[in-house]
Design a protein around this motif. Structure first.
Motif, PDB file in Angstrom:
ATOM      1  N   PRO A 125     -36.296  -8.035 -15.485  1.00 25.99           N
ATOM      2  CA  PRO A 125     -37.218  -9.061 -14.961  1.00 25.99           C
ATOM      3  C   PRO A 125     -36.749 -10.498 -15.227  1.00 25.99           C
ATOM      4  N   ASN A 128     -34.983 -11.335 -12.338  1.00 25.32           N
ATOM      5  CA  ASN A 128     -35.429 -10.600 -11.155  1.00 25.32           C
ATOM      6  C   ASN A 128     -34.203 -10.050 -10.428  1.00 25.32           C
ATOM      7  N   LYS A 137     -38.659  -7.322  -8.150  1.00 32.24           N
ATOM      8  CA  LYS A 137     -40.073  -7.620  -7.859  1.00 32.24           C
ATOM      9  C   LYS A 137     -40.654  -6.697  -6.779  1.00 32.24           C
ATOM     10  N   PHE A 163     -41.878 -14.187 -10.099  1.00 34.39           N
ATOM     11  CA  PHE A 163     -40.503 -13.878  -9.714  1.00 34.39           C
ATOM     12  C   PHE A 163     -40.042 -14.745  -8.554  1.00 34.39           C
ATOM     13  N   SER A 168     -37.610 -16.133 -12.885  1.00 26.53           N
ATOM     14  CA  SER A 168     -38.926 -15.626 -13.296  1.00 26.53           C
ATOM     15  C   SER A 168     -39.512 -16.616 -14.299  1.00 26.53           C
TER      16      SER A 168
END
Ligand SMILES: Cc1cc2nc3c(=O)[nH]c(=O)nc-3n(C[C@H](O)[C@H](O)[C@H](O)COP(=O)(O)OP(=O)(O)OC[C@H]3O[C@@H](n4cnc5c(N)ncnc54)[C@H](O)[C@@H]3O)c2cc1C
Length: 341
Positions: A125, A128, A137, A163, A168
């Motif tokens: 994450p 992303n 995402k 995102f 992010s």
């Protein structure tokens, strides 16, 4: 103490550039409980901290005079089945590619375009991760982590993670604040292959596949990546070193007038994403090196490599030279993708 704190640990095998750097203190964390215990340890607040997973998006330019924490929390399973999705979860320390392959083997498609991206689930994450027309995402449900300022366990959903393209909230407002311990994904039962990116279609034709399965797509993506990208096990690198810059329509049309061959992609907001590899290639950098150790890869201008013996500072100097050249020639700023420490 339920963890093994080590002193003066070489980080060479913990970064895919394979550069040498020492961590003053190093610890591997296998559970949320260990993380909570570590947070209460005096070393936690004594100096700087660096959280790492697989070290595949990291450029270490110096020794780290603080605490390096490798998140190694494992575990993966089907959390629940909903009408439209399989909800699957994984510990932050799971290897990303193994996790993707496990979901496919279990019959839950959706992550196939992201096959073979190095690194851990927990780091996915942060920027992303994205490849071949799919971003994290698109399959993300929520993540769990610890807010290290308060010690609270937090759950963040997709909106809260904000995102964007290689971006992010963990690179912005929540930078260095959340240690991610696990992630939940939504894998759609009504799956549709994403095929309109890169060389996927031509590979399908070559393989005489008209209705590819998710596993077929993963195989194709894997084959294309192996052919195009240098393997960090053979030559040190962190994948793409620069993001593709996004410019306004006005600047794009000016650039196109002066450089008709410019490679660019229109964006939903009216801007244009420029192919950074094209800009770098036009400046003559492909295969070039300043010192013989750090080099621009000879087949992929976006990738900087450690030919052997390069330091993080050598790689950074090369990156700066490339950025300067691109700025002078195109008035475009290239932003590095890896985290520079
Ligand atoms: C050959 C190659 C190809 C690549 N291809 C792609 C690609 O196609 N698409 C793409 O998006 N990326 C790509 N990458 C980049 C990289 O694989 C991804 O960014 C990956 O998610 C990094 O994972 P990692 O575990 O190695 O992170 P690390 O390099 O260890 O860390 C990266 C960042 O995440 C933070 N972090 C790591 N784990 C946690 C955690 N649990 N909690 C909080 N913060 C954490 C670190 O502090 C650091 O800021 C490529 C890299 C290589 C070497």
């Amino acid at each position: 103490m339920n963890f093994d704190l080590q002193r003066n640990v070489s980080l060479k095998r913990f970064n895919t550039f394979g550069v040498e750097a020492l961590a003053r203190h190093f610890v591997r964390i296998d559970s949320m409980a260990q993380l909570a215990e570590l947070r209460a340890h005096p070393l936690w607040s004594e100096g700087p901290r660096l959280i790492i997973g697989g070290g595949s998006n990291l450029l270490l330019t110096r020794d780290f005079e603080g605490l390096v924490v490798q998140i190694a929390i494992t575990g993966r399973d089907l959390a629940r089945v909903e009408d439209s999705d399989w909800v699957v979860q994984a510990g932050a320390g799971e290897n990303w590619d193994s996790f993707v392959r496990w979901t496919l083997a279990s019959g839950w498609p959706g992550l196939e375009n992201l096959a073979l991206i190095p690194g851990s689930v927990g780091a996915a994450p942060i920027q992303n991760i994205g490849a071949y027309g799919v971003e994290l995402k698109d399959r993300f449900d929520a993540l769990e982590g610890m807010d290290v300022e308060t010690g609270q366990v937090v759950t963040l959903n997709k909106e809260q993670c904000r995102f964007g393209y290689r971006d992010s909230i963990f690179k912005g407002d929540l930078k260095s604040r959340i240690v991610i311990t696990g992630i939940r994904f939504r894998l759609p039962k009504n799956w549709q292959a994403v095929l309109d990116y890169g060389d996927i279609r031509s590979e399908l034709t070559q393989r005489h596949l008209t209705q590819p399965s998710a596993q077929d797509v993963a195989d194709i993506v894997t084959a294309i990546r192996r052919a195009k990208l240098p393997d960090p096990a053979v030559i040190g690198n962190a994948g793409s070193f620069f993001k593709n810059p996004v410019v306004l329509a006005e600047q794009h049309s000016l650039l196109k007038t002066h450089h008709p061959g410019l490679v660019s992609y229109s964006q939903p907001d009216g801007g244009f994403k420029l192919a950074a590899a094209w800009l770098i290639d036009q400046c003559g950098w492909k295969g070039r090196s300043l010192d013989g150790r750090a080099a621009v890869h000879d087949r992929q201008a976006l990738v900087l490599v450690n030919r052997g013996g390069a330091s993080g500072a050598d790689i950074l100097a090369l990156a700066h030279a490339v950025q300067d050249n691109v700025r002078q020639r195109f008035e475009v700023e290239l932003e590095p993708e890896p985290v520079i420490v």
